[in-house]
Design a protein around this motif. Structure first.
Motif, PDB file in Angstrom:
ATOM      1  N   GLY A  19       4.788   0.871 -10.618  1.00 42.73           N
ATOM      2  CA  GLY A  19       4.427  -0.748 -11.288  1.00 42.73           C
ATOM      3  C   GLY A  19       3.012  -0.538 -11.245  1.00 42.73           C
ATOM      4  O   GLY A  19       2.719  -1.762 -11.463  1.00 42.73           O
ATOM      5  N   VAL A  20       2.007   0.182 -11.469  1.00 42.19           N
ATOM      6  CA  VAL A  20       0.604   0.013 -11.345  1.00 42.19           C
ATOM      7  C   VAL A  20       0.101   0.126 -12.751  1.00 42.19           C
ATOM      8  O   VAL A  20      -1.250  -0.154 -12.860  1.00 42.19           O
ATOM      9  CB  VAL A  20      -0.025   0.577 -10.264  1.00 42.19           C
ATOM     10  N   GLY A  21       0.887   0.620 -13.675  1.00 42.25           N
ATOM     11  CA  GLY A  21       0.159   0.590 -14.949  1.00 42.25           C
ATOM     12  C   GLY A  21      -0.455   2.168 -15.249  1.00 42.25           C
ATOM     13  O   GLY A  21      -1.026   2.121 -16.613  1.00 42.25           O
ATOM     14  N   PHE A  22      -0.300   3.066 -14.597  1.00 41.16           N
ATOM     15  CA  PHE A  22      -0.809   4.465 -14.900  1.00 41.16           C
ATOM     16  C   PHE A  22       0.082   5.280 -13.907  1.00 41.16           C
ATOM     17  O   PHE A  22       0.617   4.887 -13.047  1.00 41.16           O
ATOM     18  CB  PHE A  22      -2.388   4.595 -14.482  1.00 41.16           C
TER      19      PHE A  22
ATOM     20  N   MET B 248       0.814  -1.133  -0.040  1.00 40.01           N
ATOM     21  CA  MET B 248       0.078  -0.033   0.070  1.00 40.01           C
ATOM     22  C   MET B 248       0.893   1.451  -0.002  1.00 40.01           C
ATOM     23  O   MET B 248       1.706   1.255   0.762  1.00 40.01           O
ATOM     24  CB  MET B 248      -0.763   0.105   1.271  1.00 40.01           C
ATOM     25  N   ILE B 249       0.596   2.243  -0.746  1.00 38.77           N
ATOM     26  CA  ILE B 249       1.259   3.400  -0.759  1.00 38.77           C
ATOM     27  C   ILE B 249       0.314   4.458  -0.308  1.00 38.77           C
ATOM     28  O   ILE B 249      -0.831   4.743  -0.842  1.00 38.77           O
ATOM     29  CB  ILE B 249       1.681   3.778  -2.119  1.00 38.77           C
ATOM     30  N   VAL B 250       0.550   5.422   0.555  1.00 38.79           N
ATOM     31  CA  VAL B 250      -0.077   6.423   1.103  1.00 38.79           C
ATOM     32  C   VAL B 250       0.885   7.777   0.867  1.00 38.79           C
ATOM     33  O   VAL B 250       2.053   7.730   1.556  1.00 38.79           O
ATOM     34  CB  VAL B 250      -0.490   6.297   2.438  1.00 38.79           C
ATOM     35  N   ARG B 251       0.456   8.729   0.185  1.00 38.77           N
ATOM     36  CA  ARG B 251       1.359  10.037  -0.088  1.00 38.77           C
ATOM     37  C   ARG B 251       0.455  11.379   0.105  1.00 38.77           C
ATOM     38  O   ARG B 251      -0.669  11.254  -0.677  1.00 38.77           O
ATOM     39  CB  ARG B 251       1.836   9.685  -1.383  1.00 38.77           C
ATOM     40  N   SER B 252       1.019  12.338   0.714  1.00 37.04           N
ATOM     41  CA  SER B 252       0.326  13.252   0.631  1.00 37.04           C
ATOM     42  C   SER B 252       0.960  14.603  -0.120  1.00 37.04           C
ATOM     43  O   SER B 252       2.161  14.545  -0.465  1.00 37.04           O
ATOM     44  CB  SER B 252       0.295  13.918   2.155  1.00 37.04           C
ATOM     45  N   LEU B 253      -0.051  15.455  -0.560  1.00 40.55           N
ATOM     46  CA  LEU B 253       0.580  16.588  -1.313  1.00 40.55           C
ATOM     47  C   LEU B 253       1.752  17.301  -0.658  1.00 40.55           C
ATOM     48  O   LEU B 253       2.705  17.711  -1.160  1.00 40.55           O
ATOM     49  CB  LEU B 253      -0.643  17.642  -1.614  1.00 40.55           C
ATOM     50  N   ASP B 254       1.863  17.270   0.927  1.00 41.67           N
ATOM     51  CA  ASP B 254       2.697  18.156   1.562  1.00 41.67           C
ATOM     52  C   ASP B 254       3.990  17.507   1.295  1.00 41.67           C
ATOM     53  O   ASP B 254       5.177  17.954   1.394  1.00 41.67           O
ATOM     54  CB  ASP B 254       2.283  17.873   2.957  1.00 41.67           C
ATOM     55  N   GLU B 255       4.076  16.091   1.058  1.00 45.72           N
ATOM     56  CA  GLU B 255       5.122  15.202   0.904  1.00 45.72           C
ATOM     57  C   GLU B 255       5.837  15.465  -0.306  1.00 45.72           C
ATOM     58  O   GLU B 255       7.046  15.083  -0.565  1.00 45.72           O
ATOM     59  CB  GLU B 255       4.886  13.565   1.005  1.00 45.72           C
TER      60      GLU B 255
ATOM     61  N   PRO C  95       2.187   4.941 -18.018  1.00 46.88           N
ATOM     62  CA  PRO C  95       2.392   5.924 -16.753  1.00 46.88           C
ATOM     63  C   PRO C  95       3.814   6.738 -17.146  1.00 46.88           C
ATOM     64  O   PRO C  95       4.684   6.284 -17.800  1.00 46.88           O
ATOM     65  CB  PRO C  95       2.848   5.026 -15.629  1.00 46.88           C
ATOM     66  N   CYS C  96       3.760   7.910 -16.558  1.00 42.02           N
ATOM     67  CA  CYS C  96       4.852   8.743 -16.809  1.00 42.02           C
ATOM     68  C   CYS C  96       5.716   8.388 -15.630  1.00 42.02           C
ATOM     69  O   CYS C  96       5.522   7.995 -14.686  1.00 42.02           O
ATOM     70  CB  CYS C  96       4.428  10.149 -16.542  1.00 42.02           C
ATOM     71  N   THR C  97       6.786   8.596 -16.086  1.00 45.33           N
ATOM     72  CA  THR C  97       8.263   8.422 -15.307  1.00 45.33           C
ATOM     73  C   THR C  97       8.634   9.532 -14.023  1.00 45.33           C
ATOM     74  O   THR C  97       8.985   9.252 -13.165  1.00 45.33           O
ATOM     75  CB  THR C  97       9.577   8.207 -15.864  1.00 45.33           C
ATOM     76  N   GLY C  98       8.174  10.767 -14.571  1.00 44.62           N
ATOM     77  CA  GLY C  98       8.256  12.106 -13.770  1.00 44.62           C
ATOM     78  C   GLY C  98       9.553  12.671 -14.424  1.00 44.62           C
ATOM     79  O   GLY C  98       9.504  13.874 -13.976  1.00 44.62           O
ATOM     80  N   ARG C  99       9.977  12.287 -15.441  1.00 46.36           N
ATOM     81  CA  ARG C  99      11.116  12.820 -15.954  1.00 46.36           C
ATOM     82  C   ARG C  99      10.800  13.554 -17.355  1.00 46.36           C
ATOM     83  O   ARG C  99      11.598  14.424 -18.003  1.00 46.36           O
ATOM     84  CB  ARG C  99      12.336  11.976 -16.412  1.00 46.36           C
ATOM     85  N   GLU C 100       9.397  13.387 -17.696  1.00 47.19           N
ATOM     86  CA  GLU C 100       8.917  13.879 -19.018  1.00 47.19           C
ATOM     87  C   GLU C 100       8.651  15.450 -18.912  1.00 47.19           C
ATOM     88  O   GLU C 100       8.417  16.039 -17.818  1.00 47.19           O
ATOM     89  CB  GLU C 100       7.658  13.497 -19.436  1.00 47.19           C
ATOM     90  N   VAL C 101       9.254  16.076 -20.033  1.00 43.49           N
ATOM     91  CA  VAL C 101       8.625  17.463 -20.117  1.00 43.49           C
ATOM     92  C   VAL C 101       8.186  17.733 -21.654  1.00 43.49           C
ATOM     93  O   VAL C 101       8.702  16.986 -22.629  1.00 43.49           O
ATOM     94  CB  VAL C 101       9.953  18.367 -20.265  1.00 43.49           C
ATOM     95  N   HIS C 102       7.335  18.588 -21.877  1.00 47.38           N
ATOM     96  CA  HIS C 102       6.913  18.935 -22.966  1.00 47.38           C
ATOM     97  C   HIS C 102       7.942  19.271 -24.023  1.00 47.38           C
ATOM     98  O   HIS C 102       8.656  20.129 -23.632  1.00 47.38           O
ATOM     99  CB  HIS C 102       5.778  19.901 -22.960  1.00 47.38           C
ATOM    100  N   ASP C 103       7.778  18.935 -25.462  1.00 43.90           N
ATOM    101  CA  ASP C 103       8.748  19.310 -26.385  1.00 43.90           C
ATOM    102  C   ASP C 103       7.938  20.436 -27.037  1.00 43.90           C
ATOM    103  O   ASP C 103       7.077  20.797 -26.550  1.00 43.90           O
ATOM    104  CB  ASP C 103       9.159  18.239 -27.247  1.00 43.90           C
ATOM    105  N   GLU C 104       8.658  20.774 -28.192  1.00 39.71           N
ATOM    106  CA  GLU C 104       8.198  21.963 -28.921  1.00 39.71           C
ATOM    107  C   GLU C 104       6.942  21.902 -29.539  1.00 39.71           C
ATOM    108  O   GLU C 104       6.240  22.727 -29.688  1.00 39.71           O
ATOM    109  CB  GLU C 104       9.447  22.437 -29.968  1.00 39.71           C
ATOM    110  N   ASN C 105       6.521  20.514 -29.543  1.00 44.91           N
ATOM    111  CA  ASN C 105       5.066  20.378 -30.114  1.00 44.91           C
ATOM    112  C   ASN C 105       4.175  20.090 -28.919  1.00 44.91           C
ATOM    113  O   ASN C 105       3.043  19.627 -29.136  1.00 44.91           O
ATOM    114  CB  ASN C 105       5.163  18.922 -31.057  1.00 44.91           C
TER     115      ASN C 105
END
Length: 131
Positions: A32-35, A1-8, A110-120
């Motif tokens: 690893g949950v697919g989204f 189980m994962i519990v995570r708050s916005l403050d964290e 799912p996103c990895t967290g390293r994505e940034v929008h490119d020029e498109n």
């Protein structure tokens, strides 16, 4: 189980900042949950052009007002609390935030967290193995 708050999340690598928005990533590919699950705030008075060529995204507005344009058809939609949109056809789109617009977003794959929008406005398709 994962519990995570916005403050964290605020102020960590999961708190991604851009000129027109910020995104707090609660769930990422490494879980690893697919989204991935994000809280995204689009800043008042901004316009963000996006195209998720590699992802399907569902967006649910929980605060604020804006306008979503399907850049392929010109169709416009009012965005306000209680409205959801699903980019199931990889549509090119623009979000104009009249006020700060707070949303909850789900991405697949799912996103990895390293994505940034490119020029498109595209997020590249990254995996944990790309780290």
């Amino acid at each position: 189980m994962i519990v995570r708050s916005l403050d964290e999340i605020i102020g960590t690598e999961r708190d991604v900042q851009a000129p027109t928005w910020c995104s707090r990533r609660f769930v990422l590919a490494k879980e690893g949950v697919g989204f991935s699950l994000h809280e995204t705030i689009l800043y008042a008075g901004t316009e963000t052009r996006m195209w998720y060529a590699n992802h399907v995204e569902a967006v649910y507005c929980i605060e604020g007002n804006g306008e979503l344009t399907n850049d392929e058809t010109g169709e416009k939609h009012k965005i306000e609390p209680g409205v959801m949109y699903l980019l199931d056809g990889h549509e090119h789109h623009t979000l104009r935030a009249h006020t700060d617009v707070r949303t909850v977003c789900v991405f697949n794959p799912p996103c990895t967290g390293r994505e940034v929008h490119d020029e498109n406005g595209v997020y590249p398709l990254l995996t944990e193995e790309d780290a």
